[in-house]
Design an enzyme around this catalytic site. Structure first.
Site, mmCIF file in Angstrom:
data_model
loop_
_atom_site.group_PDB
_atom_site.id
_atom_site.type_symbol
_atom_site.label_atom_id
_atom_site.label_comp_id
_atom_site.label_asym_id
_atom_site.label_seq_id
_atom_site.Cartn_x
_atom_site.Cartn_y
_atom_site.Cartn_z
ATOM 1 N N SER A 35 0.807 -1.231 0.000
ATOM 2 C CA SER A 35 0.000 0.000 0.000
ATOM 3 C C SER A 35 0.839 1.279 0.000
ATOM 4 O O SER A 35 0.318 2.348 -0.318
ATOM 5 C CB SER A 35 -0.940 0.010 1.204
ATOM 6 N N LYS A 89 0.743 4.854 6.699
ATOM 7 C CA LYS A 89 0.323 5.648 5.546
ATOM 8 C C LYS A 89 1.013 7.007 5.618
ATOM 9 O O LYS A 89 1.770 7.302 6.533
ATOM 10 C CB LYS A 89 -1.198 5.857 5.528
#
Length: 222
Positions: A35, A89
């Site tokens: 990701s 993230k």
């Protein structure tokens, strides 16, 4: 029991101190998914500064006092507000920001990001399967990073406009079409931030017999 405690007291003290250090000051975090590609790849292990933003009581989300405010562009580990899983993230929105995404283009406070240096890529997703994509440099709100897109993947490419609430942050993965980020889990409250990831400690190719990637050892996370 007393004899055992006496015999192993130094080992017990060491592991207690180590546990407090890891849960309060510094930590490491393995990267299990793609990701955050191309910034981080599966098999990376990143170093995390747990006191980058808040000094917390060990093993809790309780902040004793705030140290610094998270900034746009920081790569952070945090607890997902949706299911409690630890994620990593990039912060793209801070409290008060107005965010929008139009056909993959990120807008911050009414200004669209600029995308440069496009490169065609082929991302390996299994030992015998790859998928085509594109890698670019994203310039947004005085910060830059390398991101990638995979047009063949079904993803949420539009949202907003929305305003980031007080004491919350909006996260995106650098692999924009393959990331369960704030588009799906919502805003992340500051209390759920664990720390800022700053360097890659070690790396191994999980799809190729765990061969080490020595060139990634010690690399800063940009």
């Amino acid at each position: 029991m007393r004899r055992l405690l006496s015999k192993y007291r130094y080992a017990i003290i060491f592991w207690l101190c180590f546990g407090i250090f890891r849960t309060s000051l510094a930590d490491w975090n393995p990267i299990p998914s793609g990701s955050m590609r191309p910034t981080l790849v599966e098999g990376d292990v990143v170093l995390v500064n747990r006191v980058a933003y808040d000094l917390k009581l060990p093993l809790t989300d309780i902040s004793v006092f705030a140290l610094e405010n998270p900034q746009r562009g920081d790569v952070v580990t945090f607890t997902s507000p949706k299911d409690g899983v630890r994620l990593i993230k990039r912060i793209v929105g801070i409290p008060g920001d107005t965010l929008q995404m139009k056909n993959e283009v990120l807008w911050i406070n009414g200004v669209p990001a600029t995308y440069l240096d496009a490169q065609a890529i082929s991302e390996r997703i299994s030992p015998d399967q790859s998928i085509a994509g594109i890698k670019l440099t994203e310039l947004a709100s005085n910060s830059q990073r390398t991101v990638q897109f995979m047009p063949q993947v079904r993803a949420r490419r539009d949202f907003g406009p929305l305003v980031v609430p007080a004491d919350s942050y909006f996260m995106l993965g650098d692999n924009r079409d393959n990331s369960a980020d704030s588009r799906y889990i919502g805003f992340v409250p500051r209390r759920l931030l664990i720390g800022r990831a700053h360097h890659i400690l070690a790396s191994a190719q999980i799809l190729d017999h765990w061969m080490p990637r020595f060139r990634r050892f010690g690399a800063p996370i940009l």
